[in-house]
Enzyme design. Structure first.
Site, PDB file in Angstrom:
ATOM      1  N   GLU A  40      54.449  34.265 -20.603  1.00  0.00           N
ATOM      2  CA  GLU A  40      54.492  33.577 -19.317  1.00  0.00           C
ATOM      3  C   GLU A  40      55.347  32.308 -19.391  1.00  0.00           C
ATOM      4  OE1 GLU A  40      51.200  31.702 -16.201  1.00  0.00           O
ATOM      5  OE2 GLU A  40      50.842  31.588 -18.362  1.00  0.00           O
ATOM      6  N   LYS A 111      52.027  35.991  -9.598  1.00  0.00           N
ATOM      7  CA  LYS A 111      50.691  35.732 -10.132  1.00  0.00           C
ATOM      8  C   LYS A 111      49.702  35.434  -9.008  1.00  0.00           C
ATOM      9  CE  LYS A 111      48.519  32.710 -13.633  1.00  0.00           C
ATOM     10  NZ  LYS A 111      48.817  31.551 -14.516  1.00  0.00           N
ATOM     11  N   CYS A 146      48.275  35.743 -17.443  1.00  0.00           N
ATOM     12  CA  CYS A 146      47.473  34.637 -17.978  1.00  0.00           C
ATOM     13  C   CYS A 146      46.097  34.504 -17.319  1.00  0.00           C
ATOM     14  CB  CYS A 146      48.277  33.333 -17.893  1.00  0.00           C
ATOM     15  SG  CYS A 146      47.669  32.018 -18.997  1.00  0.00           S
TER      16      CYS A 146
END
Length: 262
Positions: A40, A111, A146
């Site tokens: 990321e 995300k 994440c």
């Protein structure tokens, strides 16, 4: 299926342009792999909040061009981790880029779960809204990033969308490394899918990174795990193991809540 996870050290004194070139070289070195995964926000670091706006770029910007060329040269599927994307309306997103072996941008994923508890990423970036999967080689991969790892409902939706291999790039802090390993295994067990979790190494913006990228099989067994420093983790995966696991231990069939309509 051969997969390589590139655990990149986001060095604070390394210019973004230099790191971009270095990482492109690392991708090109994986020409025997089927799938290559990056972490990321590796261009500037996941906790370098002050640099987000200055290094934001469109989804077809310099990082995408460099990574697309590297994927084409290596002949690999490349999950190029994520970048700070600046959308046409000016909104920033933490956006993952997936390239096919011909170097074309095949999928993007913004995300969904932003980290920060009312500061940092949570206030600086917009939230994605789409569940994203893609057919890759002999499997279907599901994309998450994440902090998403803490939200099992997203992974249920990915499984319902056909995902058999879950790719999770991250910039996970060292102080919560135990959670990183635990959650990667949990998502694999509950999804009966492979999990490829690729993190960053080193320290950036004062936050020590966990490293320890990990590959977990559909039974929750760790196939391979990196150390704390920059490292390439290469594994051989059997896509057929997902269907075999789900047939031999059909827990997904016994779901009651949220079961998809037949």
């Amino acid at each position: 299926m051969r997969a390589s996870l590139l655990q990149i050290d986001v060095k604070p004194d390394e210019p973004v342009e230099t790191r971009r070139e270095r990482v492109a070289g690392l991708v090109r070195a994986q020409d025997g792999a089927d799938l290559v995964v990056l972490p990321e926000l590796w261009p500037m670091g996941a906790f370098a909040f002050d640099a987000f706006a200055s290094h934001a770029e469109p989804a077809d910007g310099p990082t995408a061009r460099a990574m697309g060329a590297a994927a084409r040269d290596a002949g690999v599927w490349l999950h190029a981790g994520s970048i700070v994307e600046r959308a046409t309306d000016g909104t920033l997103y933490n956006t993952s880029l997936l390239f096919s072996p011909d170097g074309e941008l095949n999928r993007t994923y913004r995300k969904i779960h932003r980290f920060g508890f009312d500061k940092g990423e949570a206030t600086l970036m917009g939230a994605g809204r789409e569940i994203v999967t893609a057919p890759v080689v002999d499997t279907v991969i599901g994309l998450a990033t994440c902090y998403d790892l803490r939200f099992p409902e997203q992974f249920r939706l990915l499984v319902d969308a056909g995902a058999q291999l879950l790719v999770v790039p991250a910039g996970w802090p060292a102080r919560r490394r135990a959670h990183w390993s635990l959650l990667a295994r949990a998502r694999a067990v509950e999804s009966q899918a492979y999990v490829l979790a690729c993190g960053t190494a080193g320290t950036h913006a004062g936050v020590e990174q966990a490293g320890h990228s990990v590959v977990v099989d559909p039974w929750g067994e760790v196939v391979a795990e990196a150390g704390a420093g920059e490292e390439t983790l290469t594994v051989e995966l059997d896509p057929a193991k997902v269907a075999k696991t789900r047939a031999e231990f059909p827990v997904l069939r016994d779901r009651v809540l949220g079961l998809p309509t037949p």
